[in-house]
Design a protein around this motif. Structure first.
Motif, PDB file in Angstrom:
ATOM      1  N   ALA A  80       6.394  12.238 -12.221  1.00 31.30           N
ATOM      2  CA  ALA A  80       6.553  11.729 -10.860  1.00 31.30           C
ATOM      3  C   ALA A  80       6.721  10.217 -10.839  1.00 31.30           C
ATOM      4  O   ALA A  80       7.293   9.665  -9.910  1.00 31.30           O
ATOM      5  N   ASP A  85      15.021   8.326 -11.016  1.00 28.12           N
ATOM      6  CA  ASP A  85      15.200   7.991  -9.607  1.00 28.12           C
ATOM      7  C   ASP A  85      14.057   7.147  -9.054  1.00 28.12           C
ATOM      8  O   ASP A  85      14.015   6.887  -7.851  1.00 28.12           O
ATOM      9  N   VAL A 196      11.479   6.977  -4.335  1.00 27.71           N
ATOM     10  CA  VAL A 196      10.149   7.588  -4.426  1.00 27.71           C
ATOM     11  C   VAL A 196       9.331   7.300  -3.175  1.00 27.71           C
ATOM     12  O   VAL A 196       8.481   8.111  -2.775  1.00 27.71           O
ATOM     13  N   GLU A 198      10.394   7.218  -0.053  1.00 26.33           N
ATOM     14  CA  GLU A 198      10.753   8.215   0.958  1.00 26.33           C
ATOM     15  C   GLU A 198      10.095   9.548   0.653  1.00 26.33           C
ATOM     16  O   GLU A 198       9.594  10.233   1.557  1.00 26.33           O
ATOM     17  N   GLY A 199      10.078   9.912  -0.631  1.00 25.79           N
ATOM     18  CA  GLY A 199       9.444  11.168  -1.013  1.00 25.79           C
ATOM     19  C   GLY A 199       7.958  11.170  -0.714  1.00 25.79           C
ATOM     20  O   GLY A 199       7.409  12.164  -0.210  1.00 25.79           O
ATOM     21  N   GLY A 203       6.190  13.628   2.001  1.00 26.16           N
ATOM     22  CA  GLY A 203       5.123  14.476   1.480  1.00 26.16           C
ATOM     23  C   GLY A 203       3.795  14.217   2.157  1.00 26.16           C
ATOM     24  O   GLY A 203       3.033  15.150   2.445  1.00 26.16           O
TER      25      GLY A 203
END
Length: 232
Positions: A80, A85, A196, A198-199, A203
């Motif tokens: 992660a 990315d 990351v 935005e993720g 989440g």
């Protein structure tokens, strides 16, 4: 005659107390996740043309180059945090402060090390962001064998702006005068799209809603009242 059904408060028990405690815990987790998600939304609104940016900060060296020797993308560790990315698109803006055009390049660490072997340069050992401060180690040497732009190993380079889509590998970042002369003096700005973020934001918000629903599933039955049997 209409008969109303009175409600009867259930007696408080250890089981109900436990349900409330568990529900409160999930509620607190939900609030924390909402805070993280909210901060992520705010941070994304602060981006400059889609980039999270830092700087400009002034960097100087009396040698021929300023070297950041290790930019490890896709290294060991949790996937992660080390996916290709993680950085996304990288942008480096550089502006000369002494009138000499400045070059910035990213290249394979091993080839950059070969190019600067025996060349007088300063290597970044550590840096602080707020306030910005570079700690460098000086390496004595001679002049470079050629101008930096003449080298073929750069994966991204520029004299004003460098754009690079971060890919896995072991990279080095080099700042030099474009003509290969000493005494580099420039203002440097760094930016990245950091997908990351935005993720994590999405989440966190999804997790916050789920934790809130779980909290309600524990607390509501524990504190709810129930009707007494209907009498006629």
């Amino acid at each position: 005659m209409t008969t109303t059904t009175p409600t009867v408060q259930r007696s408080w028990s250890g089981r109900r107390t436990l349900l409330v405690v568990i529900g409160t815990f999930f509620g607190m987790v939900s609030l924390l996740l909402f805070a993280i998600g909210g901060f992520g939304l705010w941070a994304q609104q602060q981006r400059d043309n889609g980039y999270f940016t830092a700087g400009p900060e002034r960097v100087t060296t009396g040698s021929y180059a300023l070297l950041a020797p290790t930019l490890d993308v896709g290294g060991t560790g949790p996937d992660a945090f080390y996916t290709d990315d993680f950085l996304g698109d990288v942008r480096i803006d550089i502006e000369s402060k002494n009138g000499t055009p400045v070059f910035v390049g990213i290249g394979p660490a091993a080839e950059v090390a070969t190019y600067l072997n025996g060349v007088s340069h300063d290597e970044v050992a550590d840096f602080d962001v707020d306030p910005f401060k570079l700690s460098t180690t000086a390496h004595a040497g001679d002049t470079p064998v050629g101008a930096p732009a003449d080298q073929s190993f750069w994966v991204a380079s520029g004299t004003r702006t460098l754009d690079w889509n971060a890919t896995g590998g072991d990279w080095s970042v080099v700042i030099m005068n474009a003509d290969g002369s000493p005494n580099v003096d420039a203002a440097l700005s760094l930016g990245g799209t950091l997908p990351v973020v935005e993720g994590i934001t999405i989440g966190s918000l999804i997790g916050a809603v789920l934790m809130l629903l779980i909290a309600a599933a524990f607390i509501v039955p524990a504190v709810a009242t129930r009707p007494s049997p209907t009498t006629r």
